[in-house]
Design a protein around this motif. Structure first.
Motif, PDB file in Angstrom:
ATOM      1  N   MET A 150     -15.116  20.840 -35.572  1.00 57.58           N
ATOM      2  CA  MET A 150     -16.096  20.075 -34.792  1.00 57.58           C
ATOM      3  C   MET A 150     -16.109  20.505 -33.336  1.00 57.58           C
ATOM      4  N   ASN A 151     -15.058  21.204 -32.913  1.00 54.19           N
ATOM      5  CA  ASN A 151     -14.969  21.593 -31.508  1.00 54.19           C
ATOM      6  C   ASN A 151     -15.785  22.841 -31.183  1.00 54.19           C
ATOM      7  N   ASN A 152     -16.229  23.539 -32.219  1.00 49.42           N
ATOM      8  CA  ASN A 152     -17.045  24.735 -32.021  1.00 49.42           C
ATOM      9  C   ASN A 152     -18.419  24.333 -31.477  1.00 49.42           C
ATOM     10  N   PRO A 153     -18.846  24.905 -30.319  1.00 46.73           N
ATOM     11  CA  PRO A 153     -20.153  24.540 -29.747  1.00 46.73           C
ATOM     12  C   PRO A 153     -21.332  24.898 -30.638  1.00 46.73           C
ATOM     13  N   GLU A 154     -21.109  25.778 -31.627  1.00 42.31           N
ATOM     14  CA  GLU A 154     -22.173  26.150 -32.562  1.00 42.31           C
ATOM     15  C   GLU A 154     -22.157  25.286 -33.820  1.00 42.31           C
ATOM     16  N   SER A 155     -21.084  24.504 -33.979  1.00 42.84           N
ATOM     17  CA  SER A 155     -20.949  23.697 -35.195  1.00 42.84           C
ATOM     18  C   SER A 155     -21.969  22.560 -35.227  1.00 42.84           C
ATOM     19  N   LYS A 156     -22.505  22.303 -36.427  1.00 43.43           N
ATOM     20  CA  LYS A 156     -23.431  21.183 -36.624  1.00 43.43           C
ATOM     21  C   LYS A 156     -22.803  20.143 -37.548  1.00 43.43           C
ATOM     22  N   LEU A 206     -21.660  17.311 -36.918  1.00 45.86           N
ATOM     23  CA  LEU A 206     -22.138  15.947 -36.658  1.00 45.86           C
ATOM     24  C   LEU A 206     -23.665  15.898 -36.590  1.00 45.86           C
ATOM     25  N   GLY A 207     -24.310  16.926 -37.116  1.00 45.86           N
ATOM     26  CA  GLY A 207     -25.773  16.926 -37.139  1.00 45.86           C
ATOM     27  C   GLY A 207     -26.403  17.565 -35.918  1.00 45.86           C
ATOM     28  N   PHE A 208     -25.598  18.122 -35.020  1.00 39.42           N
ATOM     29  CA  PHE A 208     -26.114  18.807 -33.840  1.00 39.42           C
ATOM     30  C   PHE A 208     -25.135  19.894 -33.429  1.00 39.42           C
ATOM     31  N   SER A 209     -25.644  20.856 -32.658  1.00 41.20           N
ATOM     32  CA  SER A 209     -24.741  21.826 -32.036  1.00 41.20           C
ATOM     33  C   SER A 209     -24.842  21.626 -30.537  1.00 41.20           C
ATOM     34  N   SER A 231     -24.048   7.068 -40.098  1.00 36.29           N
ATOM     35  CA  SER A 231     -23.785   7.544 -41.453  1.00 36.29           C
ATOM     36  C   SER A 231     -23.024   8.874 -41.442  1.00 36.29           C
ATOM     37  N   ILE A 232     -23.374   9.742 -40.490  1.00 33.30           N
ATOM     38  CA  ILE A 232     -22.684  11.033 -40.372  1.00 33.30           C
ATOM     39  C   ILE A 232     -21.250  10.811 -39.896  1.00 33.30           C
ATOM     40  N   ILE A 233     -21.085   9.902 -38.920  1.00 34.16           N
ATOM     41  CA  ILE A 233     -19.743   9.589 -38.415  1.00 34.16           C
ATOM     42  C   ILE A 233     -18.875   9.030 -39.536  1.00 34.16           C
TER      43      ILE A 233
END
Length: 291
Positions: A1-7, A9-12, A248-250
């Motif tokens: 989740m710490n990757n700035p490109e990761s989605k 949580l539904g966003f990058s 819901s994502i959380i």
């Protein structure tokens, strides 16, 4: 989740920063002029900088946010479209992400540090145990375990296939038979002619202390895991409270993380019977040191 490109949580973070620049700084006029387009492209360039891509630590999201903020402040000096209010509004929104990533960074860094410390201490303990085993085996005239290209774990596991309780009991039975005089065992002669056995006896206390240290490290792992679990959940709560992701994502991520923790606990508990180790350690008696 710490990757700035990761989605996850539904966003990058990368996409959100560009969106915030277009919406707040450029007021959705990013494509209206060459100057605005350059600001958007420069923002993307900062985010995709090889400097951040090469980071091996856990700080890229925070470094990216700071760099973008510094860039916009410098641009605002010569760009009247970027006023102080828009910068403040942008920073306010960006800080919602910064707070989330700061909490997540703190969790990850402390967990990584704790794991590395635990691993180093276990490695040191393993070296000490190998030395203790080598001395004990040699003193009892058994072939000592040999260090090879394989790990110490594998070396000792293979050694204990042969070096077992039954062989040790048989060794002492034969030793007592050798020094028996009628119904009496001449322990004075036994110890004088097998002087290394004195130190084997005296090192039993050290063996118990090593075992206790392992038990402490074993328990420290679970404490570390509980702390990490709580910190990550706190960062997810921050993300939810700041409106960064849907509940819901959380909830899904929290359930996923809870399952990962349960799996980790199960694997560690299955790796060793800690109760049996504790029970066997309690049976070791070293009431008397021999000099």
């Amino acid at each position: 989740m710490n990757n700035p490109e990761s989605k996850a949580l539904g966003f990058s973070l990368s996409d959100r920063i560009v969106e915030l620049v277009q919406k707040i700084i450029l007021q959705n006029k990013g494509d209206k002029s060459e100057k605005n387009s350059k600001i958007v492209e420069s923002t993307k360039s900062i985010i995709n900088s090889p400097i951040f891509q090469s980071f091996t630590s856990l700080t890229p999201p925070l470094a990216i946010a700071n760099s973008v903020m510094n860039f916009l402040h410098s641009v605002s000096v010569n760009n009247k479209q970027i006023n102080q209010k828009s910068l403040q509004d942008f920073e306010k929104e960006l800080n919602k992400y910064v707070v989330y990533y700061t909490a997540l960074n703190d969790a990850n860094q402390k967990f990584e540090y704790g794991l590395n410390f635990n691993k180093d201490q276990l490695s040191l303990l393993q070296d000490n145990l190998f030395d203790h085993l080598s001395f004990t085996a040699t003193s009892m005239k058994f072939p000592a375990p040999q260090k090879g290209n394989q790990s110490l774990s594998q070396t000792m596991n293979e050694y204990f296939i042969d070096f077992r309780k039954e062989k040790v009991v048989d060794y002492f039975n034969k030793l007592e038979e050798k020094y028996s005089k009628g119904k009496r065992i001449d322990y004075e002669s036994l110890l004088r002619e097998n002087s290394s056995l004195k130190e084997v006896n005296n090192q039993l206390e050290d063996l118990v202390l090593q075992t206790k240290r392992f038990e402490n490290l074993y328990n420290e792992y679970f404490t570390l895991l509980d702390s990490y679990y709580a910190k990550v959940n706190n960062s997810l709560k921050i993300a939810q409270d700041n409106g960064l992701a849907d509940k819901s994502i959380i909830d899904t991520k929290q359930a996923e993380f809870r399952n990962l923790k349960t799996e980790a606990v199960g694997e560690i508990q299955a790796s060793i019977n800690i109760r049996e180790l504790y029970s066997n350690t309690e049976k070791i008696k070293y009431r008397y040191r021999i000099f």
